[in-house]
Design a protein around this motif. Structure first.
Motif, short mmCIF file in Angstrom:
data_model
loop_
_atom_site.label_atom_id
_atom_site.label_comp_id
_atom_site.label_asym_id
_atom_site.label_seq_id
_atom_site.Cartn_x
_atom_site.Cartn_y
_atom_site.Cartn_z
N ALA A 145 0.81 -1.46 -0.13
CA ALA A 145 -0.47 -0.15 -0.42
C ALA A 145 0.98 1.31 -0.46
O ALA A 145 1.89 0.99 0.96
N ASP A 146 0.33 2.09 -1.00
CA ASP A 146 1.63 3.74 -0.44
C ASP A 146 1.17 4.12 0.79
O ASP A 146 0.74 4.11 1.68
N ALA A 147 2.68 4.44 0.68
CA ALA A 147 3.40 5.26 2.43
C ALA A 147 2.91 6.12 2.27
O ALA A 147 2.25 6.31 3.38
N ASP A 148 2.55 7.11 1.02
CA ASP A 148 1.83 8.34 1.57
C ASP A 148 0.17 8.50 1.99
O ASP A 148 -0.13 8.93 3.21
N VAL A 149 -0.38 7.01 1.68
CA VAL A 149 -1.94 7.72 1.54
C VAL A 149 -2.01 6.89 3.78
O VAL A 149 -2.54 6.99 4.06
N VAL A 166 -3.00 8.07 8.61
CA VAL A 166 -2.82 7.60 10.16
C VAL A 166 -2.84 8.98 11.17
O VAL A 166 -3.39 8.96 11.76
N LYS A 167 -2.04 9.98 10.18
CA LYS A 167 -1.97 11.27 10.66
C LYS A 167 -3.52 12.17 10.51
O LYS A 167 -3.77 12.63 11.94
N TYR A 216 4.50 -3.24 11.81
CA TYR A 216 4.01 -1.49 11.39
C TYR A 216 4.53 -1.47 9.86
O TYR A 216 5.57 -1.45 8.73
N HIS A 217 3.32 -0.19 8.93
CA HIS A 217 3.49 -0.60 7.49
C HIS A 217 4.50 1.13 7.54
O HIS A 217 3.95 1.49 8.80
N PRO A 218 5.40 0.99 7.04
CA PRO A 218 6.61 2.36 7.02
C PRO A 218 5.57 3.55 6.80
O PRO A 218 5.72 4.69 8.30
N GLY A 219 4.75 3.26 5.89
CA GLY A 219 3.94 4.84 6.59
C GLY A 219 3.07 5.82 7.68
O GLY A 219 3.63 6.61 8.24
N ARG A 272 6.70 6.25 10.56
CA ARG A 272 7.03 7.05 9.97
C ARG A 272 5.99 8.32 11.16
O ARG A 272 6.77 8.93 11.31
N TYR A 273 5.15 8.68 10.88
CA TYR A 273 3.87 9.29 12.18
C TYR A 273 4.35 9.51 12.84
O TYR A 273 4.09 9.78 13.60
N PHE A 274 4.25 7.95 13.53
CA PHE A 274 4.31 7.85 14.65
C PHE A 274 5.45 7.52 15.31
O PHE A 274 5.91 8.50 16.78
N LYS A 275 6.48 7.89 14.51
CA LYS A 275 7.85 8.08 15.63
C LYS A 275 8.15 9.79 15.19
O LYS A 275 9.04 10.19 15.58
N GLU A 276 7.71 10.32 14.16
CA GLU A 276 7.52 11.80 14.01
C GLU A 276 6.99 12.30 15.18
O GLU A 276 7.65 13.36 15.78
N VAL A 277 5.54 11.75 15.91
CA VAL A 277 4.87 12.22 17.23
C VAL A 277 5.51 11.94 18.11
O VAL A 277 5.02 12.15 19.60
N LYS A 278 6.28 10.98 18.42
CA LYS A 278 7.11 10.25 19.94
C LYS A 278 5.93 9.06 19.98
O LYS A 278 6.59 9.11 20.97
N LEU A 279 4.85 8.71 19.74
CA LEU A 279 4.63 7.71 19.94
C LEU A 279 5.33 5.53 20.24
O LEU A 279 4.71 5.09 20.93
#
Length: 327
Positions: free
Chosen positions: A269-273, A278-279, A312-315, A318-325
């Motif tokens: 599945a597209d990582a940006d999608v 998630v975001k 985890y899916h890379p997309g 990416r989000y969870f690491k950005e927000v420190k979850l």
């Protein structure tokens, strides 16, 4: 003869066509496989899609999201494995079995492309019956007519797997099993066509409310020694208590077990999608929760981790690491 005016109009048309074509080419589409429309997955999928669609201008993406009613968890996971779905809802137990190629997935083997996004509502196993049946516990279902879930649903698969813990099958344990959908089962109970139905679903789901409102239905416990031993040894399930005020006419707390609902995807599945999906949920988590009572009790931190039995899916990562979850 081509005039300046004609040339200008032609150029403008070509430019406009090019912009439209570029815009169309830039669009990305995603379908979320859910379950029957009267269960918890279909509205939860709708809320997820609505959040993603509404975030287009906020996050400057061009993703279009829709939901699809399906047979449920097992069918969804098979569709993800075959490439027919990119994103789907699943009970946490069937996510585990799909990743490991066990139980219902032993015929197709491990889905090493299965990826976890997040979890949402808790789904206690609910046994719904009429008060005049005398059914108080799971063991009282022996010799009764019971709806075990439509073919391909997580409900059906979970009931069958649970019966094996007791050395039973549906044929040996019930007088008869039916294969009604979540939309049909409440009416069948109230009409006396079945004595009970199983539903691992969020507390407050419409079909159970319908039964308790229409025919004085109630819930039965599932908390005997066999199931307790299994829950204590199994990482993706937990004990739950359904409070007495959860449904009209319910006069005592119900002891049972269950698992979280999870959202999964194909690794392809597209990582940006996936990132923006998630975001759009987690950036607005408290507002997201307010859309339905089925989300009562979930937390942002728990939703990022609970029920994760595949990578985890890379997309999502990416989000969870950005927000420190996640670290």
């Amino acid at each position: 003869m081509i005039t300046i005016r004609t040339l200008a109009v032609t150029v403008a048309a070509v430019v406009a066509l090019g912009i439209a074509s570029a815009d169309a080419a830039d669009k990305k589409f995603v379908i979320i496989g859910t379950a029957g429309v009267s269960g918890g997955y279909y509205p939860a999928g709708g809320f997820t899609c609505n959040g993603l669609n509404k975030s287009r201008s906020q996050y400057n993406h061009n993703i279009r999201c829709t939901v699809e009613s399906t047979a449920g968890s097992v069918a969804n996971l098979r569709s993800v494995q075959s490439g027919d779905l990119d994103v789907a809802f699943s009970q946490a137990d069937w996510q585990y079995h799909s990743w490991n190629g066990t139980s219902k997935f032993s015929d197709v083997g491990k889905n090493l492309d299965l990826r976890f996004l997040f979890s949402l509502q808790a789904e206690p196993m609910q046994i719904v019956t009429r008060k005049n049946t005398g059914i108080k516990t799971f063991l009282d279902l022996r010799g009764k007519v019971v709806n075990t879930g439509n073919v391909g649903s997580g409900t059906e698969a979970t009931v069958y797997a649970s019966l094996k813990l007791y050395g039973e099958t549906a044929e040996s344990f019930f007088k008869q099993e039916t294969k009604l959908t979540s939309r049909e089962q409440a009416q069948a109970l109230c009409d006396g066509k079945i004595d009970a139905f199983f539903f691992p679903v969020a507390i407050g789901t419409s079909s159970i409310v319908e039964a308790t409102n229409t025919c004085n239905a109630t819930l039965a416990d599932w908390d005997d020694d066999v199931i307790r031993k299994w829950v204590e040894a199994t990482p993706y399930v937990a004990f739950y208590s359904i409070p007495a005020d959860a449904y009209p006419g319910l006069d005592r707390d119900i002891k049972t077990w269950g698992m979280p609902a999870t959202v999964v995807a194909s690794a392809k599945a597209d990582a940006d999608v996936i990132y923006y999906m998630v975001k759009s949920v987690f950036d607005n988590f408290e507002d997201f929760k307010k859309q339905s009572a089925i989300f009562i009790g979930i937390t942002r931190e728990g939703a990022a981790k609970n029920g994760q039995t595949a990578p985890y899916h890379p997309g999502a990562l990416r989000y969870f690491k950005e927000v420190k979850l996640l670290k």
